[in-house]
Design an enzyme around this catalytic site. Structure first.
Site, mmCIF file in Angstrom:
data_model
loop_
_atom_site.group_PDB
_atom_site.id
_atom_site.type_symbol
_atom_site.label_atom_id
_atom_site.label_comp_id
_atom_site.label_asym_id
_atom_site.label_seq_id
_atom_site.Cartn_x
_atom_site.Cartn_y
_atom_site.Cartn_z
ATOM 1 N N PRO A 34 5.970 13.553 -27.964
ATOM 2 C CG PRO A 34 4.341 12.174 -28.917
ATOM 3 C CD PRO A 34 4.902 13.564 -28.975
ATOM 4 C CG MET A 35 10.376 11.999 -28.111
ATOM 5 S SD MET A 35 11.816 13.098 -28.144
ATOM 6 C CE MET A 35 11.320 14.325 -26.916
ATOM 7 C CD GLN A 88 1.930 9.312 -29.297
ATOM 8 O OE1 GLN A 88 2.932 8.668 -29.008
ATOM 9 N NE2 GLN A 88 1.923 10.233 -30.255
ATOM 10 C CB CYS A 118 6.045 4.667 -33.048
ATOM 11 S SG CYS A 118 7.511 3.855 -32.349
ATOM 12 C CE LYS A 157 4.964 13.370 -33.353
ATOM 13 N NZ LYS A 157 5.878 12.442 -34.054
ATOM 14 N N GLY A 221 9.794 17.666 -36.885
ATOM 15 C CA GLY A 221 10.935 17.089 -37.584
ATOM 16 C C GLY A 221 12.063 18.074 -37.815
ATOM 17 C CG ASP A 222 15.307 17.119 -39.282
ATOM 18 O OD1 ASP A 222 15.459 16.270 -38.387
ATOM 19 O OD2 ASP A 222 15.490 16.886 -40.497
ATOM 20 N N GLY A 244 11.224 17.491 -30.750
ATOM 21 C CA GLY A 244 11.513 16.201 -30.155
ATOM 22 C C GLY A 244 12.937 16.086 -29.664
#
Length: 351
Positions: A34-35, A88, A118, A157, A221-222, A244
């Site tokens: 989610p972004m 979310q 966040c 999350k 992540g990454d 992401g």
């Protein structure tokens, strides 16, 4: 609330998932993270088409949802072709979060996810998102309230902790599980790190391998390459990998990773023209979703600006600025076509 129509965007190719188990399409599912200002319906549908096993909406402000703010309510629009899809929500108050969850449930997503990760100041600084890592009792109160308020599966999350001295994720994961969540996604950074440095997956693996944990653990992540995705599955044992920022301007990254996981080699190279055509398709989807050409282009700019398609292009900085300033399709597509010509001309000179 009625779902947004996707008739002219993509055919309905999926049925609603009923459980976490039948939702997973492979042993190594990949999720779209989610972004904010990124995972709108236009982009989610593209990622789904290229193999994302689950997609998430932009995060939704619980207080704004309860107040019926139109732009917030718009974020609840989902299409059947996206399923399984998770909406979310974030907030700092258990009562408003529970009420927001009930409103979200009416939109009929497959999951409701709670944002405890966040790190941005306007969220964490006000005691929501990752800000709750400094107030775990309130975080758990919110989680229990949301789980109790709805019948849909509730997931969460979060991050490793507030800072390097307070990496509490192993104990926190158990506590969240006890509150009734059915899945936990962990971003391998602290709030203080924001998005800097490297994501630390060792604690994600520690949570997954904790014998007291029985819910699925998702790592985030990454993950930007097929090789890294495979490593995360094998080394840390996570149930899924969430991707992401690496999706910006390349929704086909899910197809690339799935291909590598299945065949053990990279997906055959695609032409730049093919990639640019997908970027144009994203713009078209965004325009259709927003109902306005300019707004649709605005929603696509982050992807165009960060797409790896243009890396290594000679003098692309100038063209990138021009692309970001384009306010209509005619000029935007002309610039994209020029970028393709630049690459083709460079390739012909190399030969």
């Amino acid at each position: 609330m009625e779902n947004v129509s996707e008739r002219s965007i993509v055919e309905n190719v999926s049925e609603r998932s009923q459980t976490l188990t039948n939702e997973v399409r492979s042993d190594h599912p990949l999720y779209l993270a989610p972004m904010e200002d990124v995972t709108d319906p236009a982009f989610r549908l593209l990622c789904k088409r290229f193999g994302a096993a689950r997609v998430y909406t932009e995060f939704v402000n619980a207080d704004a949802l309860v107040r019926d703010v139109p732009n917030t309510l718009r974020k609840l629009q989902i299409a059947d072709a996206e399923r399984p899809v998770s909406i979310q929500i974030y907030g700092k108050d258990a009562e408003s979060m529970a009420e927001a969850a009930k409103i979200v449930e009416q939109a009929k997503p497959d999951f409701i996810d709670i944002n405890f990760g966040c790190p941005v100041k306007k969220v964490a600084g006000k005691g929501a998102g990752a800000g709750l890592l400094r107030d775990v009792p309130r975080m758990l109160e919110i989680t229990r309230a949301v789980v109790k308020a709805v019948e849909l599966p509730v997931t969460a999350k979060t991050r490793l902790g507030w800072d390097n001295e307070n990496k509490i994720i192993v104990e926190l994961a158990e506590a969240l599980q006890d509150c009734g969540i059915q899945e936990l996604t962990i971003h391998g950074r602290t709030r203080s790190q924001m998005y800097t440095g490297e994501a630390d997956w060792t604690l994600i693996g520690a949570v997954k391998n904790n014998p007291r944990m029985h819910i699925p653990i998702i790592g985030n992540g990454d993950v930007a390459t097929p090789e890294r995705a495979k490593e995360c599955f094998l080394r840390y044992g996570v149930d899924a990998v969430m991707i992401g920022r690496a999706t910006f301007g390349q929704p086909w990254i899910f197809e690339d990773i799935n291909y590598y996981l299945e065949h053990g080699e990279r997906h055959p190279q695609r032409s730049m023209q093919w990639q640019v055509d997908i970027l144009k398709e994203h713009v078209e989807r965004a325009i259709e979703w927003t109902g306005d050409e300019y707004k649709g282009i605005l929603h696509s700019r982050r992807h165009l600006a960060n797409s790896p398609v243009f890396k290594g292009l000679p003098d692309f900085r100038r063209m990138k600025i021009a692309i970001l300033r384009a306010n209509d399709k005619e000029n935007l597509y002309r610039l994209l076509n020029e970028a393709v010509e630049m690459v083709e001309n460079k390739a012909s000179h190399v030969r």
